[in-house]
Design a protein around this motif. Structure first.
Motif, PDB file in Angstrom:
ATOM      1  N   UNK A   7     -61.560  64.070 -25.227  1.00 60.02           N
ATOM      2  CA  UNK A   7     -60.869  64.551 -26.423  1.00 60.02           C
ATOM      3  C   UNK A   7     -61.673  64.202 -27.675  1.00 60.02           C
ATOM      4  N   UNK A   8     -62.250  63.006 -27.705  1.00 62.03           N
ATOM      5  CA  UNK A   8     -63.005  62.553 -28.879  1.00 62.03           C
ATOM      6  C   UNK A   8     -64.270  63.363 -29.093  1.00 62.03           C
ATOM      7  N   UNK A   9     -65.018  63.627 -28.017  1.00 62.20           N
ATOM      8  CA  UNK A   9     -66.345  64.227 -28.152  1.00 62.20           C
ATOM      9  C   UNK A   9     -66.382  65.717 -27.809  1.00 62.20           C
ATOM     10  N   UNK A  10     -65.226  66.345 -27.634  1.00 60.92           N
ATOM     11  CA  UNK A  10     -65.157  67.785 -27.354  1.00 60.92           C
ATOM     12  C   UNK A  10     -65.817  68.559 -28.500  1.00 60.92           C
ATOM     13  N   UNK A  11     -66.548  69.668 -28.227  1.00 56.85           N
ATOM     14  CA  UNK A  11     -66.797  70.271 -26.921  1.00 56.85           C
ATOM     15  C   UNK A  11     -68.150  69.884 -26.317  1.00 56.85           C
ATOM     16  N   UNK A  12     -68.978  69.123 -27.059  1.00 61.42           N
ATOM     17  CA  UNK A  12     -70.294  68.763 -26.516  1.00 61.42           C
ATOM     18  C   UNK A  12     -70.159  67.920 -25.257  1.00 61.42           C
ATOM     19  N   UNK A  13     -69.151  67.070 -25.228  1.00 60.50           N
ATOM     20  CA  UNK A  13     -68.847  66.279 -24.030  1.00 60.50           C
ATOM     21  C   UNK A  13     -67.397  66.537 -23.673  1.00 60.50           C
ATOM     22  N   UNK A  14     -67.152  67.024 -22.475  1.00 55.81           N
ATOM     23  CA  UNK A  14     -65.812  67.454 -22.091  1.00 55.81           C
ATOM     24  C   UNK A  14     -65.046  66.404 -21.306  1.00 55.81           C
ATOM     25  N   UNK A  15     -65.624  65.207 -21.211  1.00 56.40           N
ATOM     26  CA  UNK A  15     -64.913  64.122 -20.561  1.00 56.40           C
ATOM     27  C   UNK A  15     -64.979  64.182 -19.052  1.00 56.40           C
ATOM     28  N   UNK A  16     -64.082  63.425 -18.413  1.00 63.85           N
ATOM     29  CA  UNK A  16     -64.144  63.189 -16.980  1.00 63.85           C
ATOM     30  C   UNK A  16     -63.019  63.853 -16.194  1.00 63.85           C
ATOM     31  N   UNK A  17     -62.160  64.589 -16.898  1.00 55.63           N
ATOM     32  CA  UNK A  17     -61.026  65.202 -16.203  1.00 55.63           C
ATOM     33  C   UNK A  17     -61.444  66.258 -15.192  1.00 55.63           C
ATOM     34  N   UNK A  18     -62.544  66.962 -15.459  1.00 57.51           N
ATOM     35  CA  UNK A  18     -62.958  68.056 -14.590  1.00 57.51           C
ATOM     36  C   UNK A  18     -63.291  67.628 -13.173  1.00 57.51           C
ATOM     37  N   UNK A  19     -63.682  66.362 -12.988  1.00 56.71           N
ATOM     38  CA  UNK A  19     -63.976  65.869 -11.635  1.00 56.71           C
ATOM     39  C   UNK A  19     -62.795  65.099 -11.054  1.00 56.71           C
ATOM     40  N   UNK A  20     -61.726  64.948 -11.840  1.00 56.33           N
ATOM     41  CA  UNK A  20     -60.586  64.143 -11.408  1.00 56.33           C
ATOM     42  C   UNK A  20     -59.375  64.975 -10.998  1.00 56.33           C
ATOM     43  N   UNK A  21     -59.508  66.294 -11.022  1.00 62.10           N
ATOM     44  CA  UNK A  21     -58.375  67.136 -10.645  1.00 62.10           C
ATOM     45  C   UNK A  21     -58.011  66.909  -9.178  1.00 62.10           C
ATOM     46  N   UNK A  22     -56.774  67.255  -8.801  1.00 63.01           N
ATOM     47  CA  UNK A  22     -56.274  66.861  -7.477  1.00 63.01           C
ATOM     48  C   UNK A  22     -57.071  67.399  -6.297  1.00 63.01           C
ATOM     49  N   UNK A  23     -57.077  66.602  -5.240  1.00 58.09           N
ATOM     50  CA  UNK A  23     -57.599  67.005  -3.939  1.00 58.09           C
ATOM     51  C   UNK A  23     -56.806  68.218  -3.461  1.00 58.09           C
ATOM     52  N   UNK A  53     -79.070  61.627 -28.373  1.00 55.96           N
ATOM     53  CA  UNK A  53     -77.783  61.325 -27.749  1.00 55.96           C
ATOM     54  C   UNK A  53     -76.620  61.967 -28.489  1.00 55.96           C
ATOM     55  N   UNK A  54     -75.609  62.377 -27.740  1.00 55.74           N
ATOM     56  CA  UNK A  54     -74.360  62.884 -28.323  1.00 55.74           C
ATOM     57  C   UNK A  54     -73.522  61.723 -28.843  1.00 55.74           C
ATOM     58  N   UNK A  55     -73.529  60.604 -28.099  1.00 59.54           N
ATOM     59  CA  UNK A  55     -72.723  59.437 -28.472  1.00 59.54           C
ATOM     60  C   UNK A  55     -73.602  58.393 -29.154  1.00 59.54           C
ATOM     61  N   UNK A  56     -73.142  57.814 -30.252  1.00 66.18           N
ATOM     62  CA  UNK A  56     -73.901  56.730 -30.888  1.00 66.18           C
ATOM     63  C   UNK A  56     -74.220  55.581 -29.935  1.00 66.18           C
ATOM     64  N   UNK A  57     -73.324  55.333 -28.959  1.00 60.12           N
ATOM     65  CA  UNK A  57     -73.556  54.252 -28.008  1.00 60.12           C
ATOM     66  C   UNK A  57     -74.888  54.409 -27.308  1.00 60.12           C
ATOM     67  N   UNK A  58     -75.270  55.643 -27.021  1.00 60.29           N
ATOM     68  CA  UNK A  58     -76.495  55.897 -26.269  1.00 60.29           C
ATOM     69  C   UNK A  58     -77.746  55.834 -27.132  1.00 60.29           C
ATOM     70  N   UNK A  59     -77.585  55.512 -28.402  1.00 62.61           N
ATOM     71  CA  UNK A  59     -78.726  55.402 -29.306  1.00 62.61           C
ATOM     72  C   UNK A  59     -79.250  53.976 -29.403  1.00 62.61           C
TER      73      UNK A  59
END
Length: 546
Positions: A392-408, A228-234
């Motif tokens: 921002x915390x896990x960049x660049x292995x995890x790029x967050x959720x902004x990429x799917x949230x950009x405007x319609x 896992x990239x995030x400790x939470x997933x361990x």
């Protein structure tokens, strides 16, 4: 609005709207309720049954509204309660139900409840959140991690105790072991039900209760846990969530819903494994959630075995107890599926059509995410363009959720895609503008046209609306299943690859008009790259691999 049956949600299609990114009506660069209301004709034209609004409630927006500071009001970013009332009225005029997101497991640290709770250890709301003393060395009470990084415990200097936060430090967890907290949440539900909402999407529905002994979670002894990239997933979160006390509270919630006609709850089960068992338990017997969904189909996996496992595992656990799932391929938390599964296709639009046909052929309720009907792709953002905290915390292995949230994107040539007259909160880039509504609206060969066609077909098909699923025994990369039986049944076949595949049906057949990239040669069905065929009257055991 015309009266509807109480179980309208079974087999329905729900369209998820991310309010910050749907339509800006006042030129501040952020979407709002008036903007949504003005665009509801587009949603209704798809043929869906309901809209789900991601959080619109008063919030400091540190987690884009999933940190609520007032559960009974609208954040000024989105408008007013009167704007919300007008949105409901217009949606109902168009035959659309309205479902609103509810974030009950935690609040904002700026909520008056938390401000009072943290003020002392003996105030009326002292036990409304999860507080714990430091251990003898001053360290955190246990090893629970936060989903967004670091410990799930934050020290508070006022109370000289730690408080629990499964997400940001500014999102303290409510203490559902306190009956007063439960009662308040039920009262909030009634506030919105009285206002006319048709249902709730319940965020992190298995996070409500924690182990009162604060025992450490065991490690998750799987490949996913170890890598896992995030400790939470361990960790295997047997003590920090999905506690047995959750079930009686879900029953209390259902009792509240059942005071009203034709309302429903769909719960998000946040779990990296055993999600189907939790979904089955939470929806069984008609006395808890109406339906639930997990992240299993929101992953990178794109294989016949994976889709078969997800569906079969749920119904094996839930069929005899009348449980019900909600399936989706994209939402506001994951990479858009056309990008996520791109390596399985040479043609993004062909993949988008196949995904639409597959999703809308599944047994259960379906959720579509805004832009999915356009074949929209994930936006590539630079680090300095990010606003999502975990990105921002896990960049660049995890790029967050902004990429799917950009405007319609409504107009390909308009500045900011017709979303706003001002610079939007996230950018509209050329790759996304290419999928604009105005480029597809009148094109009979567009992805948008196909979604409308497939949605209409689903609604007209008894097999797809209510037929039981039987899987065909076929090798990768072909997924096959039948919905229903006999002449009214429907055989659904999908080539989940860019390499042509051939199947023998044992008889001549005619694929339904919604099929794509397929042809019959005698009794042989040829599926081209990402081709698929829906065929009436054939069973799952009638098809064989060539």
């Amino acid at each position: 609005m015309a009266e509807t049956k109480s179980d309208w949600w079974r087999g329905a299609v729900i369209y998820q709207i991310y309010p910050r990114s749907f339509q800006d009506s006042n030129g501040d660069g952020m979407g709002d309720l008036k903007g949504i209301t003005g665009r509801l004709d587009h949603v209704a034209s798809l043929g869906v049954d309901a809209i789900w609004l991601s959080p619109i409630f008063t919030s400091p927006m540190e987690d884009m509204g999933y940190d609520v500071s007032d559960y009974r009001d609208i954040d000024p970013t989105f408008g007013t309660l009167e704007d919300f009332d007008r949105l409901i009225a217009r949606a109902h005029e168009l035959g659309l139900k309205v479902i609103v997101d509810q974030v009950y497991s935690h609040s904002s640290d700026r909520h008056p409840w938390f401000e009072e709770s943290r003020s002392s250890r003996d105030n009326p709301k002292a036990d409304w959140y999860v507080w714990a003393d430091a251990d003898e060395d001053g360290f955190v009470p246990n090893h629970w991690p936060s989903v967004f990084g670091g410990s799930a415990w934050q020290w508070d200097t006022r109370r000289r105790q730690y408080y629990l936060h499964n997400f940001l430090t500014s999102q303290p967890d409510l203490n559902f072991h306190n009956r007063a907290v439960q009662d308040e949440i039920l009262d909030i539900m009634e506030f919105w039900l009285d206002r006319g909402v048709d249902g709730f999407r319940l965020d992190t529905v298995n996070y409500y209760f924690h182990d009162t002994r604060l025992r450490n979670n065991p490690p998750l002894m799987t490949a996913a846990g170890r890598n896992a990239v995030r400790p939470y997933d361990m960790q295997d979160h047997v003590y920090s969530k999905t506690r047995p006390e959750n079930v009686p509270f879900l029953r209390r919630m259902r009792e509240t819903m059942d005071k009203y006609d034709a309302r429903m709850m769909v719960g998000e089960v946040g779990e990296s494994h055993k999600a189907n068992a939790i979904m089955a338990e939470y929806t069984a017997d008609g006395d808890k959630l109406h339906m639930a969904y997990s992240f299993e189909m929101l992953s990178d996996q794109f294989s016949a075995a994976h889709f078969r496992k997800c569906v079969k595992a749920f119904y094996d656990a839930a069929r005899d107890r009348n449980g019900w799932p909600c399936w989706s391929f994209s939402n506001h938390d994951v990479i858009r599926h056309v990008s996520r599964w791109a390596r399985h296709s040479d043609d993004p639009d062909a993949l988008a059509r196949q995904a639409a046909a597959l999703l809308l052929s599944l047994e259960g309720t379906i959720c579509l995410y805004q832009g999915e009907e356009l074949g929209q792709t994930e936006t590539e953002l630079a680090f300095e363009e990010l606003v999502d905290p975990p990105g921002i915390t896990f960049w660049p292995e995890y790029k967050g959720r902004d990429g799917c949230r950009t405007p319609m994107v409504w107009q390909a040539q308009a500045e900011h895609g017709g979303f706003s007259d001002a610079k939007p909160w996230l950018p509209v880039k050329p790759e996304q503008a290419a999928h604009a509504v105005d480029r597809q609206d009148d094109d009979p060969n567009s992805v948008l046209a196909y979604y409308r066609e497939m949605l209409a077909y689903r609604k007209s098909s008894d097999a797809l609306m209510s037929g039981v699923t039987s899987f065909a025994d076929l090798p990768e990369p072909v997924l096959g299943f039948a919905r229903g039986e006999g002449a009214d049944g429907l055989l659904c076949l999908f080539n989940l690859s860019s390499a042509p595949q051939a199947l023998t049906l044992g008889q001549k057949a005619t694929p339904e008009p919604v099929s794509r990239n397929c042809e019959m040669a005698g009794e042989i069905l040829k599926l081209g790259a990402n081709g698929f065929a829906l065929i009436k009257g054939l069973s799952a055991d009638s098809v064989k691999a060539e």
